[in-house]
Scaffold this motif. Structure first.
Motif, PDB file in Angstrom:
ATOM      1  N   ALA A  52      12.385   1.060 -21.038  1.00 13.18           N
ATOM      2  CA  ALA A  52      12.859  -0.099 -20.280  1.00 13.18           C
ATOM      3  C   ALA A  52      12.657  -1.391 -21.072  1.00 13.18           C
ATOM      4  O   ALA A  52      13.508  -2.286 -21.049  1.00 13.18           O
ATOM      5  CB  ALA A  52      12.131  -0.183 -18.939  1.00 13.18           C
TER       6      ALA A  52
ATOM      7  N   TYR B 230      13.321   1.156 -15.689  1.00 17.66           N
ATOM      8  CA  TYR B 230      12.098   0.518 -15.194  1.00 17.66           C
ATOM      9  C   TYR B 230      11.653   1.150 -13.870  1.00 17.66           C
ATOM     10  O   TYR B 230      10.476   1.512 -13.705  1.00 17.66           O
ATOM     11  CB  TYR B 230      12.322  -0.982 -15.016  1.00 17.66           C
ATOM     12  CG  TYR B 230      11.198  -1.660 -14.262  1.00 17.66           C
ATOM     13  CD1 TYR B 230       9.992  -1.942 -14.894  1.00 17.66           C
ATOM     14  CD2 TYR B 230      11.335  -1.977 -12.910  1.00 17.66           C
ATOM     15  CE1 TYR B 230       8.951  -2.545 -14.206  1.00 17.66           C
ATOM     16  CE2 TYR B 230      10.295  -2.573 -12.206  1.00 17.66           C
ATOM     17  CZ  TYR B 230       9.108  -2.855 -12.872  1.00 17.66           C
ATOM     18  OH  TYR B 230       8.075  -3.430 -12.179  1.00 17.66           O
TER      19      TYR B 230
ATOM     20  N   ALA C 100       9.446  -5.464 -17.697  1.00 14.43           N
ATOM     21  CA  ALA C 100       9.004  -4.141 -18.140  1.00 14.43           C
ATOM     22  C   ALA C 100       7.839  -4.245 -19.121  1.00 14.43           C
ATOM     23  O   ALA C 100       6.960  -3.375 -19.152  1.00 14.43           O
ATOM     24  CB  ALA C 100      10.169  -3.384 -18.784  1.00 14.43           C
TER      25      ALA C 100
ATOM     26  N   THR D 203      20.495   2.665 -16.779  1.00 20.02           N
ATOM     27  CA  THR D 203      20.494   1.257 -17.162  1.00 20.02           C
ATOM     28  C   THR D 203      19.047   0.798 -17.354  1.00 20.02           C
ATOM     29  O   THR D 203      18.096   1.514 -17.002  1.00 20.02           O
ATOM     30  CB  THR D 203      21.147   0.397 -16.074  1.00 20.02           C
ATOM     31  OG1 THR D 203      20.335   0.466 -14.891  1.00 20.02           O
ATOM     32  CG2 THR D 203      22.553   0.874 -15.761  1.00 20.02           C
ATOM     33  N   ALA D 204      18.870  -0.416 -17.894  1.00 21.80           N
ATOM     34  CA  ALA D 204      17.527  -0.958 -18.102  1.00 21.80           C
ATOM     35  C   ALA D 204      16.763  -1.020 -16.778  1.00 21.80           C
ATOM     36  O   ALA D 204      15.581  -0.666 -16.704  1.00 21.80           O
ATOM     37  CB  ALA D 204      17.613  -2.339 -18.734  1.00 21.80           C
ATOM     38  N   GLU D 205      17.447  -1.443 -15.725  1.00 22.54           N
ATOM     39  CA  GLU D 205      16.815  -1.536 -14.408  1.00 22.54           C
ATOM     40  C   GLU D 205      16.404  -0.154 -13.915  1.00 22.54           C
ATOM     41  O   GLU D 205      15.293   0.031 -13.383  1.00 22.54           O
ATOM     42  CB  GLU D 205      17.788  -2.179 -13.416  1.00 22.54           C
ATOM     43  CG  GLU D 205      17.207  -2.327 -12.008  1.00 22.54           C
ATOM     44  CD  GLU D 205      18.225  -2.841 -11.009  1.00 22.54           C
ATOM     45  OE1 GLU D 205      17.866  -3.734 -10.218  1.00 22.54           O
ATOM     46  OE2 GLU D 205      19.369  -2.333 -11.020  1.00 22.54           O
TER      47      GLU D 205
ATOM     48  N   TYR E  20      14.732  -4.904 -20.131  1.00 17.26           N
ATOM     49  CA  TYR E  20      14.513  -5.231 -18.712  1.00 17.26           C
ATOM     50  C   TYR E  20      13.376  -6.242 -18.576  1.00 17.26           C
ATOM     51  O   TYR E  20      12.260  -6.014 -19.047  1.00 17.26           O
ATOM     52  CB  TYR E  20      14.199  -3.979 -17.906  1.00 17.26           C
ATOM     53  CG  TYR E  20      14.112  -4.265 -16.415  1.00 17.26           C
ATOM     54  CD1 TYR E  20      15.267  -4.432 -15.661  1.00 17.26           C
ATOM     55  CD2 TYR E  20      12.886  -4.405 -15.777  1.00 17.26           C
ATOM     56  CE1 TYR E  20      15.211  -4.712 -14.305  1.00 17.26           C
ATOM     57  CE2 TYR E  20      12.811  -4.684 -14.426  1.00 17.26           C
ATOM     58  CZ  TYR E  20      13.976  -4.842 -13.697  1.00 17.26           C
ATOM     59  OH  TYR E  20      13.910  -5.131 -12.355  1.00 17.26           O
ATOM     60  N   GLN E  21      13.648  -7.356 -17.922  1.00 19.69           N
ATOM     61  CA  GLN E  21      12.646  -8.399 -17.738  1.00 19.69           C
ATOM     62  C   GLN E  21      11.538  -7.894 -16.811  1.00 19.69           C
ATOM     63  O   GLN E  21      11.786  -7.428 -15.718  1.00 19.69           O
ATOM     64  CB  GLN E  21      13.278  -9.657 -17.141  1.00 19.69           C
ATOM     65  CG  GLN E  21      12.342 -10.847 -17.079  1.00 19.69           C
ATOM     66  CD  GLN E  21      13.060 -12.099 -16.580  1.00 19.69           C
ATOM     67  OE1 GLN E  21      14.204 -12.030 -16.170  1.00 19.69           O
ATOM     68  NE2 GLN E  21      12.379 -13.226 -16.615  1.00 19.69           N
TER      69      GLN E  21
END
Length: 309
Positions: A113, A93, A121, A88-90, A118-119
């Motif tokens: 990421a 990261y 990244a 996943t994006a998380e 992902y916020q």
């Protein structure tokens, strides 16, 4: 055995429903076959589903460990969790963070990421590039620009830490952070020392921000063909940034003259008629006379001498 099992169903279909039963029988058989097939597929895929869940749990545990600063253990779990294409994006990261904290290359995974949305990244990638991209300064410059444009306190902290980092060459720090004089000096030095690509990069950074000496230096680099192939059109582009400077206008005229000679040789333009009939050669010729005239009018002695002949 199967016949005995299905016998009541057949009796019901044929005895009670008649013709409708005859029509429904094959449909029911197909439906039963499909249900059986689905059941078999599910049973066969069950181990994989369980295995994937175990891997997902490992990745989740790795994220928790990374959040607690246990980067080595988190990295170990990430490596055991299987296909990174399913991160996943998380997870992308935190995997990148673990790579960075354990001394491995993390830029690619930070970029993944960022692409996954992902916020945070993007700032992390900029920080990584800023601290690790001396061999690829374009990344460091892009990162510094992104951080300067950000309103976040984290971005300001990254820039401040970079500026105070005593292990980084102060000239390089200033160049990365946008100081045109540092970019010009560093670029000229790198080019002189044989690091041609790096030198030209920094000279272009300075010239694009209005540093006239850098633009002139680039013009001469591309005119001379020293350490890099001659490119008269590129030289003209940089000389033009000097505006109404008489010497720059003269240099542009010289570039057009060389383009005329190159065109004549390439197209075998031997006679005057051949040359005036070739649109590109004619265009170069007009530009040559135009810039030579401008240089002369602005007092450049060599231009005046050429036009008198």
């Amino acid at each position: 055995m199967l016949k005995e099992f299905f016998a009541p169903l057949w009796d019901f279909l044929f005895d009670k429903l008649g013709v409708l039963g005859l029509i429904a029988a094959p449909l029911i058989a197909i439906l039963l076959f499909a249900l059986a097939l689905c059941l078999v597929v599910f049973i066969l895929s069950l181990p994989k589903l369980i295995f994937d869940q175990i891997k997902a749990r490992k990745r989740k545990n790795a994220v928790y460990l990374a959040e607690d600063g246990e980067y080595k253990e988190a990295f170990r779990l990430f490596e055991k969790s299987g296909n990174k294409g399913k991160f996943t994006a998380e997870e992308l990261y935190y995997y990148a963070l673990c790579l960075e904290k354990t001394g491995r290359k993390a830029g690619y995974w930070y970029q993944r990421a960022v692409e996954a949305g992902y916020q945070g990244a993007e700032i992390a990638l900029a920080k990584f590039d800023l601290m690790n991209a001396k061999e690829k300064p374009e990344k460091a410059v892009k990162a510094a620009a992104l951080l300067r444009e950000s309103d976040s306190s984290e971005a300001r902290a990254v820039l401040d830490a970079f500026y105070k980092n005593t292990q980084v060459d102060p000239l390089y720090q200033r160049a990365v952070l946008g100081d045109v004089d540092a970019q010009f000096i560093g670029g000229k030095y790198s080019y002189g020392e044989g690091n041609t690509e790096n030198g030209i990069f920094w000279l272009k950074q300075a010239a694009e921000q209005g540093h006239k000496e850098a633009a002139e230096y680039l013009g001469h680099i591309y005119t001379s063909g020293y350490k890099t192939p001659a490119n008269y059109k590129e030289a003209i582009r940089w000389f033009e940034k000097l505006g109404n400077d008489a010497e720059a206008q003269y240099n542009i005229a010289v570039c057009y003259y060389k383009l005329m000679a190159k065109r004549a040789e390439e197209k075998n333009l031997k006679t005057g008629f051949d040359r005036v009939s070739d649109y590109e050669y004619l265009n170069y010729s007009m530009s040559y006379h135009d810039y030579m005239q401008r240089a002369a009018e602005n007092g450049y002695a060599k231009a005046k001498e050429i036009l008198r002949k």
